[in-house]
Design an enzyme around this catalytic site. Structure first.
Site, short mmCIF file in Angstrom:
data_model
loop_
_atom_site.label_atom_id
_atom_site.label_comp_id
_atom_site.label_asym_id
_atom_site.label_seq_id
_atom_site.Cartn_x
_atom_site.Cartn_y
_atom_site.Cartn_z
N SER A 205 40.27 43.80 41.24
CA SER A 205 40.38 43.70 39.78
C SER A 205 41.73 43.13 39.35
CB SER A 205 40.20 45.08 39.13
OG SER A 205 38.99 45.66 39.54
N1 SAH Z 1 38.47 48.87 43.15
C1 SAH Z 1 38.37 47.64 43.91
C2 SAH Z 1 37.55 46.62 43.13
C3 SAH Z 1 36.37 46.25 43.91
S1 SAH Z 1 35.09 45.38 43.03
C4 SAH Z 1 39.72 47.13 44.33
O1 SAH Z 1 40.74 47.70 43.92
O2 SAH Z 1 39.78 46.16 45.10
C5 SAH Z 1 33.85 46.65 42.94
C6 SAH Z 1 33.36 47.21 44.24
O3 SAH Z 1 32.32 48.14 43.92
C7 SAH Z 1 32.73 46.19 45.18
O4 SAH Z 1 33.39 46.25 46.41
C8 SAH Z 1 31.28 46.65 45.30
O5 SAH Z 1 30.72 46.44 46.58
C9 SAH Z 1 31.41 48.14 44.98
N2 SAH Z 1 30.18 48.79 44.54
C10 SAH Z 1 29.19 48.31 43.74
N3 SAH Z 1 28.22 49.23 43.58
C11 SAH Z 1 28.60 50.33 44.29
C12 SAH Z 1 28.00 51.61 44.53
N4 SAH Z 1 26.81 51.95 44.03
N5 SAH Z 1 28.69 52.49 45.31
C13 SAH Z 1 29.89 52.17 45.86
N6 SAH Z 1 30.48 50.97 45.68
C14 SAH Z 1 29.86 50.06 44.90
#
Ligand code: SAH
Length: 255
Positions: free
Chosen positions: A104
């Protein structure tokens, strides 16, 4: 940002793209720890001065908490992005991390962390570990961070990275975060970093009375709102739609 800074940044992006095309990885030895620290300070200045979309929200919440800004100053975002993205690590924008996902935008990480009102005795849950960066930012602010990722490859890389970097109070798990993590909770704060069209009821159940949840709510193609949910001491829930955002979708089923 002045003109020189913009020229420097564009040159770095072009150089980085060129290296990526040539199959090279990153800019070897390009920056020292002091350079990275200077970039982080500049990034935090950008975050502090951010007024375009969230000025009124920050004003309503008393501006960024100094603890959150300090965490943003110390966590090394350049260690959470793929090699070819390293030169852009401290630009205030999301970056691709592979598997079609993104780390993000730093401003959004700071805002979500601030809205959680993290305290040193808190246990918090993150859904969407991704690169591990948001978990790392939470790590110095609370007692325990539990973070869940649904994409096995990403979750494994993030778990290894967090452990190698010494984020010892972060527990990781590969699972569908829809169901939360009861054994790690209950939670004083829950942060969801993927957009869901509804708030998963298990997450609400695992939130302590007095706890806060920050979650982008909205569909893949419809407008998403960063939403703050407060559960009061009696268990009553109040929801606030804060600002329009764009997150990768909340998906179902581990892959
Ligand atoms: N917080 C992360 C941002 C990652 S983007 C960072 O600091 O880098 C969002 C993430 O949510 C993705 O990796 C995606 O695979 C994950 N995601 C989406 N749906 C999900 C679910 N149901 N359970 C766990 N992770 C999920």
């Amino acid at each position: 940002m002045d003109h020189l800074a913009i020229v420097v940044r564009i040159t770095r992006i072009l150089l980085c793209t060129l290296l990526a095309c040539l199959g090279a990885s990153a800019l070897p030895g390009a920056a020292s720890a002091a350079d990275w620290e200077a970039e982080r300070l500049e990034m935090v200045e950008t975050i502090e001065n951010y007024r375009a979309h969230a000025g009124n929200i920050l004003a309503a919440y008393g501006g960024f908490s100094p603890r959150v800004l300090e965490a943003m100053r110390i966590v090394e975002r350049h260690k959470f992005v793929p090699d070819r993205m390293v030169p852009m690590a401290y630009d205030d924008m999301p970056l691709p991390i592979g598997f079609g996902q993104t780390i993000s935008q730093p401003f959004i990480v700071a805002l979500m962390t601030h809205l959680l009102e993290p305290e040193p005795d808190h246990t918090v849950l993150e859904i969407g570990t991704g690169s591990g960066y948001q978990a790392a930012v939470l790590s110095p602010l609370v007692k325990t961070v539990c973070t869940i990722e649904i994409i096995t490859g990403l979750g494994e890389i993030a778990a290894k990275r967090l452990s190698q970097l010494g984020y010892d109070n972060v527990q990781t798990k590969i699972a569908d975060g829809y169901f939360g993590w009861p054994e790690c909770g209950p939670f004083d704060g829950i942060v969801v970093t993927a957009a869901s069209d509804h708030v998963p009821p298990p997450l609400l159940e695992q939130l302590n009375p007095g706890g806060r949840m920050v979650i982008p709510v909205g569909g893949r193609f419809s407008i998403q709102h960063l939403t703050l949910i407060e559960k009061d001491k009696a268990g009553a829930v109040t929801t606030y739609q804060l600002l329009p955002v764009r997150f990768v979708p909340f998906t179902r089923g581990v892959r």
